[in-house]
Design an enzyme around this catalytic site. Structure first.
Site, PDB file in Angstrom:
ATOM      1  N   ALA A  67       0.873  -1.172   0.000  1.00 55.71           N
ATOM      2  CA  ALA A  67       0.000   0.000   0.000  1.00 55.71           C
ATOM      3  C   ALA A  67       0.910   1.221   0.000  1.00 55.71           C
ATOM      4  O   ALA A  67       2.059   1.147   0.448  1.00 55.71           O
ATOM      5  CB  ALA A  67      -0.882  -0.015   1.237  1.00 55.71           C
ATOM      6  N   GLY A 113       0.431  -4.848   1.069  1.00 61.16           N
ATOM      7  CA  GLY A 113      -0.794  -4.916   0.276  1.00 61.16           C
ATOM      8  C   GLY A 113      -0.582  -5.580  -1.078  1.00 61.16           C
ATOM      9  O   GLY A 113      -1.524  -6.133  -1.655  1.00 61.16           O
ATOM     10  N   GLU A 116      -0.802  -9.158  -0.352  1.00 68.87           N
ATOM     11  CA  GLU A 116      -2.213  -9.425  -0.021  1.00 68.87           C
ATOM     12  C   GLU A 116      -3.064  -9.508  -1.291  1.00 68.87           C
ATOM     13  O   GLU A 116      -3.980 -10.316  -1.386  1.00 68.87           O
ATOM     14  CB  GLU A 116      -2.750  -8.335   0.922  1.00 68.87           C
ATOM     15  CG  GLU A 116      -2.120  -8.443   2.320  1.00 68.87           C
ATOM     16  CD  GLU A 116      -2.564  -7.329   3.257  1.00 68.87           C
ATOM     17  OE1 GLU A 116      -2.289  -6.162   2.946  1.00 68.87           O
ATOM     18  OE2 GLU A 116      -3.184  -7.627   4.291  1.00 68.87           O
ATOM     19  N   GLU A 136       4.454  -5.180   7.373  1.00 67.75           N
ATOM     20  CA  GLU A 136       3.666  -4.145   8.065  1.00 67.75           C
ATOM     21  C   GLU A 136       4.137  -3.870   9.489  1.00 67.75           C
ATOM     22  O   GLU A 136       4.165  -2.721   9.934  1.00 67.75           O
ATOM     23  CB  GLU A 136       2.182  -4.543   8.094  1.00 67.75           C
ATOM     24  CG  GLU A 136       1.442  -4.306   6.781  1.00 67.75           C
ATOM     25  CD  GLU A 136       1.577  -5.429   5.779  1.00 67.75           C
ATOM     26  OE1 GLU A 136       2.445  -6.318   5.971  1.00 67.75           O
ATOM     27  OE2 GLU A 136       0.826  -5.435   4.810  1.00 67.75           O
TER      28      GLU A 136
HETATM   29  N1  DAK Z   1       4.618   3.182  -0.785  1.00 71.59           N
HETATM   30  C1  DAK Z   1       5.026   4.357  -1.314  1.00 71.59           C
HETATM   31  N2  DAK Z   1       6.167   4.482  -2.002  1.00 71.59           N
HETATM   32  C2  DAK Z   1       6.937   3.397  -2.150  1.00 71.59           C
HETATM   33  C3  DAK Z   1       6.570   2.140  -1.594  1.00 71.59           C
HETATM   34  C4  DAK Z   1       5.348   2.052  -0.891  1.00 71.59           C
HETATM   35  N3  DAK Z   1       4.905   0.924  -0.359  1.00 71.59           N
HETATM   36  N4  DAK Z   1       7.555   1.257  -1.897  1.00 71.59           N
HETATM   37  C5  DAK Z   1       8.479   1.933  -2.605  1.00 71.59           C
HETATM   38  N5  DAK Z   1       8.102   3.220  -2.758  1.00 71.59           N
HETATM   39  C6  DAK Z   1       8.805   4.284  -3.469  1.00 71.59           C
HETATM   40  C7  DAK Z   1      10.030   4.737  -2.662  1.00 71.59           C
HETATM   41  O1  DAK Z   1       9.640   5.689  -1.667  1.00 71.59           O
HETATM   42  C8  DAK Z   1      10.861   5.359  -3.765  1.00 71.59           C
HETATM   43  O2  DAK Z   1      10.320   6.621  -4.076  1.00 71.59           O
HETATM   44  P1  DAK Z   1      11.281   7.918  -4.280  1.00 71.59           P
HETATM   45  O3  DAK Z   1      12.028   8.030  -3.002  1.00 71.59           O
HETATM   46  O4  DAK Z   1      12.142   7.520  -5.473  1.00 71.59           O
HETATM   47  O5  DAK Z   1      10.320   9.017  -4.559  1.00 71.59           O
HETATM   48  C9  DAK Z   1      10.587   4.438  -4.965  1.00 71.59           C
HETATM   49  O6  DAK Z   1       9.356   3.773  -4.684  1.00 71.59           O
HETATM   50  C10 DAK Z   1      11.653   3.379  -5.181  1.00 71.59           C
HETATM   51  O7  DAK Z   1      11.851   2.682  -3.949  1.00 71.59           O
HETATM   52  P2  DAK Z   1      13.295   2.503  -3.276  1.00 71.59           P
HETATM   53  O8  DAK Z   1      14.200   3.623  -3.652  1.00 71.59           O
HETATM   54  O9  DAK Z   1      13.059   2.245  -1.837  1.00 71.59           O
HETATM   55  O10 DAK Z   1      13.788   1.181  -4.027  1.00 71.59           O
HETATM   56  P3  DAK Z   1      14.797   0.099  -3.463  1.00 71.59           P
HETATM   57  O11 DAK Z   1      15.129  -0.779  -4.624  1.00 71.59           O
HETATM   58  O12 DAK Z   1      15.931   0.731  -2.716  1.00 71.59           O
HETATM   59  O13 DAK Z   1      13.952  -0.750  -2.402  1.00 71.59           O
HETATM   60  C11 DAK Z   1      11.987  -1.899  -1.571  1.00 71.59           C
HETATM   61  C12 DAK Z   1      12.847  -1.505  -2.805  1.00 71.59           C
HETATM   62  C13 DAK Z   1      10.713  -2.576  -2.116  1.00 71.59           C
HETATM   63  C14 DAK Z   1      12.759  -2.890  -0.706  1.00 71.59           C
HETATM   64  C15 DAK Z   1      11.668  -0.626  -0.771  1.00 71.59           C
HETATM   65  O14 DAK Z   1      11.115   0.341  -1.651  1.00 71.59           O
HETATM   66  C16 DAK Z   1      10.684  -0.871   0.326  1.00 71.59           C
HETATM   67  O15 DAK Z   1      11.039  -1.363   1.388  1.00 71.59           O
HETATM   68  N6  DAK Z   1       9.428  -0.460   0.090  1.00 71.59           N
HETATM   69  C17 DAK Z   1       8.408  -0.488   1.094  1.00 71.59           C
HETATM   70  C18 DAK Z   1       7.902  -1.870   1.333  1.00 71.59           C
HETATM   71  C19 DAK Z   1       6.812  -1.814   2.317  1.00 71.59           C
HETATM   72  O16 DAK Z   1       7.058  -1.635   3.536  1.00 71.59           O
HETATM   73  N7  DAK Z   1       5.601  -1.816   1.819  1.00 71.59           N
HETATM   74  C20 DAK Z   1       4.435  -1.448   2.581  1.00 71.59           C
HETATM   75  C21 DAK Z   1       4.016  -2.563   3.457  1.00 71.59           C
HETATM   76  S1  DAK Z   1       2.726  -2.015   4.489  1.00 71.59           S
HETATM   77  C22 DAK Z   1      -4.381   0.014   4.565  1.00 71.59           C
HETATM   78  C23 DAK Z   1      -4.462  -1.370   4.416  1.00 71.59           C
HETATM   79  C24 DAK Z   1      -3.344  -2.084   4.227  1.00 71.59           C
HETATM   80  C25 DAK Z   1      -2.126  -1.462   4.206  1.00 71.59           C
HETATM   81  C26 DAK Z   1      -2.074  -0.093   4.378  1.00 71.59           C
HETATM   82  C27 DAK Z   1      -3.191   0.660   4.538  1.00 71.59           C
HETATM   83  N8  DAK Z   1      -5.576   0.776   4.770  1.00 71.59           N
HETATM   84  C28 DAK Z   1      -6.793   0.116   4.884  1.00 71.59           C
HETATM   85  C29 DAK Z   1      -5.494   2.181   4.940  1.00 71.59           C
HETATM   86  C30 DAK Z   1      -0.967  -2.232   3.959  1.00 71.59           C
HETATM   87  C31 DAK Z   1       0.193  -1.709   4.270  1.00 71.59           C
HETATM   88  C32 DAK Z   1       1.380  -2.167   3.574  1.00 71.59           C
HETATM   89  O17 DAK Z   1       1.381  -2.598   2.444  1.00 71.59           O
END
Ligand code: DAK
Length: 259
Positions: A67, A113, A116, A136
Site C-alpha cells: 500500500a 498490500g 495481499e 507491516e
Molecule cells: N509506498 C510508497 N512508495 C513506495 C513504496 C510504498 N509501499 N515502496 C516503494 N516506494 C517508493 C520509494 O519511496 C521510492 O520513491 P522515491 O524516493 O524515489 O520518490 C521508490 O518507490 C523506489 O523505492 P526505493 O528507492 O526504496 O527502491 P529500493 O530498490 O531501494 O527498495 C523496496 C525496494 C521494495 C525494498 C523498498 O522500496 C521498500 O522497502 N518499500 C516499502 C515496502 C513496504 O514496507 N511496503 C508497505 C508494506 S505495508 C491500509 C491497508 C493495508 C495497508 C495499508 C493501509 N488501509 C486500509 C489504509 C498495507 C500496508 C502495507 O502494504
C-alpha cells in the site's frame, strides 16, 4: 475505459492482461489504483468473453511494493479501519470471489498490500527475482487487507506467523517450497508461463470453473476479517505507527518505544 494507473490489454479474445502501472512508486497501491483495479476487474468479470485475467506490475522490479505508505501514514484510526473494510470490498475480497480466475504473475517485489493482492488471486506464479513479504509490523501496523487471514490459509499458521512477525521477505524459491506460488520461472518467461496456465484453464467450462472457485472458497470462512480491520485501525492510534511510517519516508531505521 481509460485508466491513469493501469494498462489493460486483451492477449486473445478470452484472456485479459491487467498491468499496474506506477513503476516509479514500485506500483504501490493508493486509493485511486484500488478503485481502478476494481473497475477493470469487474469489467472483466462482467464480460462474457473473458475467461482468465492475468495481473502483473509494470517494470522489472515490482509486482506491487505494498500500500502507498506516503498516503496511508496520514490516516486517522477511523479512516484506517474504514479503508481496510472498503479496500477489502472493492478489491481483495472482490478478486477472491470472482468467477473469472485471476493469475497473479509476481514479477518482483510483492510486499504488504501487494502480497495481499496476490494472495487474493486464485493462482500465483513468480519470476526468479521475486521477493515476497508482509513487512507491516516494521511500520507499526498490521496487514489490513486480509493478509493475517489468507497467508495462514495458503501456507499454514507457523509459516504465516514467521513471515508476519519477523517482517522478513522470502525469495521465490522459498515461496515455492512454502506453497505460496505454484511455479517459478525466469522473469523473461513469466508472462508466457502465465499465458500457458491460462490456456489450460480456458479449455475447461467457464461455468464449472466459476462454481469450483465458489465451492473451494466456501470452506475458507473469513471470521477473522472484521477483527483484522478493527485491529488495523487500532494500530493507527499508536506512536509506533507514526514512528514506523515516518522512518520509512526519512529512509532511517525506526526506533519503537515498547508495548
Ligand atoms: N509506498 C510508497 N512508495 C513506495 C513504496 C510504498 N509501499 N515502496 C516503494 N516506494 C517508493 C520509494 O519511496 C521510492 O520513491 P522515491 O524516493 O524515489 O520518490 C521508490 O518507490 C523506489 O523505492 P526505493 O528507492 O526504496 O527502491 P529500493 O530498490 O531501494 O527498495 C523496496 C525496494 C521494495 C525494498 C523498498 O522500496 C521498500 O522497502 N518499500 C516499502 C515496502 C513496504 O514496507 N511496503 C508497505 C508494506 S505495508 C491500509 C491497508 C493495508 C495497508 C495499508 C493501509 N488501509 C486500509 C489504509 C498495507 C500496508 C502495507 O502494504
Amino acid at each position: 475505459m481509460k485508466y491513469n494507473n493501469l494498462i489493460v490489454k486483451d492477449l486473445s479474445i478470452h484472456l485479459r492482461l491487467i498491468t499496474i502501472n506506477r513503476p516509479k512508486q514500485l506500483n504501490a497501491l493508493n486509493k485511486e489504483v484500488i478503485s481502478e483495479l476494481h473497475d477493470a476487474l469487474s469489467a472483466a468479470e462482467e464480460d462474457n468473453n473473458i475467461r482468465v485475467v492475468i495481473l502483473m506490475g509494470s517494470g522489472e522490479k515490482a509486482f506491487v511494493a505494498g500500500a502507498d505508505i506516503k498516503e496511508f501514514m496520514h490516516f486517522t484510526p477511523e479512516q484506517g479501519r474504514a479503508l481496510s473494510e472498503e479496500g477489502k470490498r472493492l478489491l481483495f475480497d472482490y478478486v477472491e470471489n470472482m468467477h473469472t480466475p485471476v493469475i497473479a504473475a509476481i514479477n518482483g517485489y510483492a510486499l504488504g498490500g501487494g502480497l495481499e493482492l496476490a494472495l487474493s488471486a486464485h493462482l500465483r506464479i513468480a519470476s526468479e527475482n521475486a521477493k515476497m513479504g508482509l513487512p507491516e509490523v516494521s511500520l507499526g501496523v498490521i496487514p489490513g487487507y486480509g493478509g493475517t487471514q489468507r497467508l495462514a490459509q495458503h501456507i499454514g499458521k507457523s509459516r504465516a506467523m514467521e513471515m508476519i512477525l519477523t517482517a522478513k521477505m522470502i525469495d521465490a524459491s522459498k515461496a515455492f517450497i512454502y506453497g505460496l506460488v505454484s511455479e517459478v520461472v525466469p522473469l523473461e518467461k513469466l508472462l508466457d508461463q502465465a499465458v500457458e496456465m491460462a490456456e489450460s484453464i480456458m479449455k475447461n467450462s467457464p461455468v464449472a470453473i466459476g462454481l469450483a472457485i465458489e465451492a473451494i472458497n466456501a470452506s475458507y470462512n473469513r471470521s477473522g476479517s472484521a477483527k483484522e480491520s478493527e485491529l488495523f485501525g487500532k494500530a493507527f492510534e499508536s506512536e509506533d505507527f507514526k514512528e514506523g511510517t515516518t522512518a520509512f519516508v526519512e529512509r532511517r531505521k525506526p526506533v519503537f518505544k515498547g508495548k
